[in-house]
Scaffold this active site. Structure first.
Site, PDB file in Angstrom:
ATOM      1  N   ASP A  95       0.691  -1.046   0.172  1.00 15.56           N
ATOM      2  CA  ASP A  95       0.018  -0.449  -0.273  1.00 15.56           C
ATOM      3  C   ASP A  95       1.040   0.743   0.244  1.00 15.56           C
ATOM      4  O   ASP A  95       1.884   1.504   1.217  1.00 15.56           O
ATOM      5  CB  ASP A  95      -0.963  -0.181   0.914  1.00 15.56           C
ATOM      6  CG  ASP A  95      -1.563  -1.112   1.414  1.00 15.56           C
ATOM      7  OD1 ASP A  95      -1.933  -1.128   0.145  1.00 15.56           O
ATOM      8  OD2 ASP A  95      -1.966  -1.728   2.318  1.00 15.56           O
ATOM      9  N   LEU A  96       0.942   1.644  -0.886  1.00 21.65           N
ATOM     10  CA  LEU A  96       1.830   3.481  -1.599  1.00 21.65           C
ATOM     11  C   LEU A  96       2.145   4.102  -0.032  1.00 21.65           C
ATOM     12  O   LEU A  96       0.694   4.771   0.043  1.00 21.65           O
ATOM     13  CB  LEU A  96       1.562   3.355  -2.480  1.00 21.65           C
ATOM     14  CG  LEU A  96       2.806   4.999  -3.157  1.00 21.65           C
ATOM     15  CD1 LEU A  96       3.889   3.907  -2.951  1.00 21.65           C
ATOM     16  CD2 LEU A  96       2.338   5.246  -4.131  1.00 21.65           C
ATOM     17  N   ASP A  97       2.913   3.888   0.384  1.00 19.70           N
ATOM     18  CA  ASP A  97       3.123   5.608   1.409  1.00 19.70           C
ATOM     19  C   ASP A  97       2.444   5.170   2.471  1.00 19.70           C
ATOM     20  O   ASP A  97       1.751   6.008   3.576  1.00 19.70           O
ATOM     21  CB  ASP A  97       3.106   6.532   1.169  1.00 19.70           C
ATOM     22  CG  ASP A  97       4.360   6.686  -0.246  1.00 19.70           C
ATOM     23  OD1 ASP A  97       5.199   7.066   0.428  1.00 19.70           O
ATOM     24  OD2 ASP A  97       4.297   7.545  -1.133  1.00 19.70           O
ATOM     25  N   GLU A  98       1.154   3.647   2.618  1.00 25.62           N
ATOM     26  CA  GLU A  98       0.486   3.561   3.823  1.00 25.62           C
ATOM     27  C   GLU A  98       0.871   2.390   4.763  1.00 25.62           C
ATOM     28  O   GLU A  98       0.003   2.126   5.835  1.00 25.62           O
ATOM     29  CB  GLU A  98      -0.882   3.441   3.884  1.00 25.62           C
ATOM     30  CG  GLU A  98      -1.659   4.131   2.670  1.00 25.62           C
ATOM     31  CD  GLU A  98      -2.701   4.328   2.334  1.00 25.62           C
ATOM     32  OE1 GLU A  98      -3.168   3.059   2.577  1.00 25.62           O
ATOM     33  OE2 GLU A  98      -3.292   4.957   1.026  1.00 25.62           O
TER      34      GLU A  98
END
Length: 289
Positions: free
Chosen positions: A231-234
């Site tokens: 989950d990109l940047d999460e």
């Protein structure tokens, strides 16, 4: 006479007597607790603990200590790790064309502020090969052209995985490595990859985020260090910090302040990782500072 030192980290379902049983085990095996921290999370009902101790009893071997603690851990259903406190974790740094975080980490490493080894630096560009050479660290150029097909990306990431395995890497740091990692690579690096980015997300995505922020008149600039997930940047957040800014500052000044914050936040996250102070708690982290 110096004694072996260890760092024990553990988590489990919260239950009565965890600290008593763990500290009792250590006392019975000739260990002296140097530092201890614990936290019980009422929401997840999980308990977390970090213990730094020395093994003062010469009759207790490393093998015996680990084997007998494993028996206790089984009865308590602990998720645990026992590490040599003096062993330096092996860290792979990755960077693209923005070098402030790389430069800062290398300086802290060389100055002895970060207790780690850096067997390699990886980049998809050649910009920092001379910087790596100045620290006598092997530099691996793994190019990936813009718009490269999926096969090329997977081949490049296979080389990264190979380096991680060859150098027995404990942590991968994305020091402004500007490529999105595939779900396969994220899975391979689960729990041992840290990323840094400005904290304007999700408000200001894409190119020139500081210019976008300046246009909107932001009053706070921040940075976030987190574990890498698909989950990109999460991923689970490890550390964040902010600096106040005002109307008199242009976009270039905001960007300079942002670079400083990113360096500090990433350095803290890396330090806490290599000192075994971070435990994952679902989508969050517990950090024993």
């Amino acid at each position: 006479m110096t004694h072996p030192e260890y760092i024990l980290t553990l988590s489990c379902l919260d239950q009565r007597g965890i600290v008593h049983r763990v500290s009792g085990f250590l006392a019975e095996h000739g260990c002296n607790i140097i530092d201890s921290a614990q936290f019980g999370d009422a929401e997840s009902r999980l308990f977390f603990m970090r213990v730094h101790f020395s093994l003062d009893e010469p009759g207790v071997t490393d093998e015996r200590l680990r084997a007998e603690f494993a028996l206790l851990a089984d009865t308590m259903q602990l998720d645990w790790e026992l590490r040599d406190a003096h062993a330096k974790p092996r860290v792979l740094l990755m960077v693209s064309k923005i070098g402030h975080c790389l430069n800062d980490l290398l300086f802290r490493y060389k100055s002895g502020l970060l207790p780690m080894e850096i067997p390699a630096i990886v980049s998809n560009h050649m910009d920092f090969y001379q910087l790596a050479a100045s620290y006598n660290i092997p530099f691996h150029h793994l190019p990936l052209a813009a718009g490269a097909p999926e096969e090329a990306k997977l081949a490049q990431e296979s080389r990264i995985i190979e380096l991680v395995q060859t150098h027995d890497i404990d942590l991968v740091v994305l020091a402004r490595y500007m490529q999105i990692l595939s779900p396969r690579l994220c899975a391979a690096l689960k729990g041992k990859a840290i990323n840094i980015h400005h904290s304007f997300l999700p408000s200001f995505k894409g190119a020139k985020p500081y210019a976008q922020a300046h246009h909107r008149g932001v009053k706070l600039i921040g940075a976030t260090a987190h574990f890498v997930t698909s989950d990109l940047d999460e991923g689970p957040i490890i550390e964040q910090d902010v600096e106040r800014v005002d109307h008199s500052m242009d976009a270039e000044t905001l960007s300079a302040i942002g670079r400083d914050v990113e360096c500090v936040v990433l350095a803290r996250a890396v330090k806490w990782f290599v000192e075994h102070r971070i435990l994952q708690n679902g989508a969050k982290t517990v950090v024993f500072k």
